[in-house]
Structures are given as structure tokens and as C-alpha cells.
Scaffold this active site. Structure first.
Site, PDB file in Angstrom:
ATOM      1  N   LYS A  70     -14.703  38.575 -21.545  1.00  0.00           N
ATOM      2  CA  LYS A  70     -15.580  37.751 -20.700  1.00  0.00           C
ATOM      3  C   LYS A  70     -15.818  38.397 -19.338  1.00  0.00           C
ATOM      4  CE  LYS A  70     -13.962  33.548 -22.975  1.00  0.00           C
ATOM      5  NZ  LYS A  70     -13.032  32.404 -22.901  1.00  0.00           N
ATOM      6  N   TYR A 247      -7.232  30.171 -17.417  1.00  0.00           N
ATOM      7  CA  TYR A 247      -7.612  28.829 -17.852  1.00  0.00           C
ATOM      8  C   TYR A 247      -6.870  27.764 -17.043  1.00  0.00           C
ATOM      9  CZ  TYR A 247      -9.038  31.854 -21.685  1.00  0.00           C
ATOM     10  OH  TYR A 247      -9.572  32.865 -22.426  1.00  0.00           O
TER      11      TYR A 247
END
Length: 311
Positions: A70, A247
């Protein structure tokens, strides 16, 4: 390496001391092809701004980037489209929810993913890449990966790609919801094909150490000397790594390790010491947030023992 000097023997010692912690986690099984990963494997690689590399542990183990990719697709989107366009499509905020949460997308009135480093955000990033077919989009992401790592041989692991594509129902749910509210306008399956392929890019810890060092050195690859990214993009990416890279475990990681970082469920984590070095670890045994349990402990020990933390 520099004033933060340490030796391979230091890294080997820290790998030995933290490897037993892998027993407290488990490998990812929701992607069937990852279920066979060795839960006890642990490796670390460090590259400084001069291109000097140190490695320890199971450094020959190959694994897939998964969500570390990502960072690559985000860097490419920022290069091609600029910050204004990219951050009109995704947010910049941390999340307290799991990386594949559908609930948060429904609750936020704009239906824009909170940041580009969760699954929904990365899928949106892939949907806006300015290429006319998914193959060209993936090739552009792969080429950026090769330049950032200095490894022209990096390719996708076909078995992992197909495994993710067959079983990626949660990601399909995210993507089709985003399509239903107009956040994604491109063909969903084409976008997901890019996403699944980029997650399956196969690397070693040395590849990721070079990638992290390139981000640390404001876009200059220390191994090849190429200026791959502008300084401003590297600063933007590092800021997002610091706040969103692990996260819903990002806050705890910032407190314990104090470095911008990005993890993946293949067990890899990259960590940046801006202006000094890049660090990469791999340990496939994961905690409840989907982050390498022994890898985090190893990074914490490295950061503490050698005074590397910047947060």
C-alpha cells in the site's frame, strides 16, 4: 553504519531473544496460501543511507508484501496525481477499527476510507491510478516496487495472488460498497485484480530494508543512487506510516517503537529512521491486529538499544 553503529552479532542476539515470542501469535489463514508459513521464522535487515546492509535470522525466507504494498501504490498515486487529488478520495486519519472493517465506511457520511493504508483506502487508491487497464496499473505499481527496492526481479507470487483472488470476499464487500456509494467509479473486479496482485509481490527482508531506506533518505535509493520519489512524498508517506501503518495497533506501536512503520499479514514490517536508515523484519506469526508479534518485539528492542526512536 554511522553514530548509531551496531553489528550483525547484535542483530543475531536480538533475533534469538525475541523469536520465542512468535509462539504467542498465529499465521494468517484467511488467505489459504499463507497458512503454510513457518510461524517460528524471524528475520531482520537494516540498510543505512550509504547503502550498507546488515541481515540476521532467516534472511533467505521469501514472503509476500501484502499491505506493505500500500505504501508503493500510494507513492505512485501521489507521483501521478498529486496530494490534492489523492486526499480528495481518501482521508488521512488513524482508525480504531480492523484493517478490513466495513462498518466504518457505512458510519462515515462521506463514505471515504479513513486513510490509504487500510484495505478500503488502498482499493480506492488503485481505482484512481491513471491507467486505462488493470494490467498497466499493476505493472506501474510493480515497477515502482522494483525502483524502491532496487530489485528489478520482483514479481508476484502467482499462487498467493490466486489464493487471495479466490477467497477475498471481505475485500469484494468493501469494494462493492464503495462502488454503490460512488466512491469508486471504476470496474470493481478490475480494481481488485490490481490490489490482489500487488499484495502478492514477493520479497526478502533485504528488499524491504532498501525500500524503507529509500523512504528514510527522502526518495534516494541508497543502493542504486536513483532519486525514486520527491522528498515531499516521502514525508507524507512517513507521516501516514507513523499514524496509520499498523492499523488499530498504530498507537501502541508508536509508543513502544517510536518509528514510522508499515506492516503486512505476510509477517513483514518496514520501519523508517528518517535521514539515517531503513529497517525491515519478517515474522509470519501475527497478533490480533494482524501484525508480526515477534517482529514488533524485535523492532522495539532495536529502537531502544540503539536510540533510534523519532516519535
Amino acid at each position: 553504519m554511522n553514530q548509531k553503529d551496531f553489528e550483525r552479532t547484535d542483530l543475531e542476539r536480538l533475533v534469538r531473544e525475541t523469536r520465542p515470542l512468535a509462539a504467542g501469535g498465529r499465521v494468517a489463514t484467511y488467505i489459504p496460501e499463507l497458512a503454510g508459513s513457518d510461524p517460528n521464522a524471524l528475520a531482520v535487515s537494516v540498510m543505512d543511507g550509504g547503502g550498507h546492509l546488515l541481515e540476521a535470522g532467516d534472511r533467505d525466507v521469501r514472503f509476500t508484501m501484502q499491505s506493505i504494498s500500500k505504501v508503493i501504490s500510494l507513492s505512485l498515486a501521489l507521483m501521478e496525481l498529486g496530494e490534492t487529488e489523492v486526499f480528495s478520495k481518501v482521508g488521512m486519519d488513524p482508525t480504531a477499527d480492523p484493517f478490513n472493517s466495513v462498518m466504518r465506511l457505512e458510519m462515515v457520511s462521506s463514505h471515504v476510507p479513513q486513510n490509504p493504508l487500510i484495505n478500503a483506502g488502498a482499493i480506492v487508491i488503485d481505482s484512481i491510478l491513471p491507467y486505462d487497464d488493470p494490467q498497466r496499473a499493476f505493472f506501474a505499481v510493480r515497477e515502482m516496487a522494483r525502483r524502491l527496492t532496487g530489485n528489478p526481479e520482483i514479481c508476484e507470487n502467482e499462487a498467493v495472488y490466486l489464493s487471495e483472488k479466490r477467497t477475498g470476499d471481505r475485500n469484494r464487500s468493501l469494494a462493492y460498497f464503495l462502488k454503490s456509494v460512488g466512491t469508486i467509479t471504476a470496474d470493481v473486479e478490475a480494481v481488485l485484480d490490481v490490489y490482489f496482485r500487488q499484495c502478492s509481490l514477493e520479497v526478502t527482508v533485504a528488499d524491504l530494508a532498501v525500500l524503507s531506506a529509500t523512504l528514510s533518505m527522502d526518495g534516494r535509493n541508497p543502493m542504486t543512487g536513483e532519486m525514486v520519489l520527491p522528498r515531499k512524498i516521502c514525508r507524507t508517506v512517513r507521516a501516514l506510516m507513523a499514524t496509520c501503518g499498523l492499523y488499530d495497533g498504530s498507537g501502541a506501536f508508536a509508543m513502544k517503537v517510536g518509528l514510522p512503520a508499515k506492516s503486512g499479514v505476510g509477517g513483514g514490517i518496514i520501519a523508517s529512521v528518517p535521514g539515517i536508515m531503513g529497517i525491515a523484519v519478517c515474522g509470519p506469526s501475527l497478533d490480533n491486529q494482524g501484525n508480526s508479534i515477534a517482529g514488533i518485539a524485535l523492532l522495539e528492542r532495536i529502537s531502544d538499544e540503539f536510540g533510534l526512536r523519532v516519535l
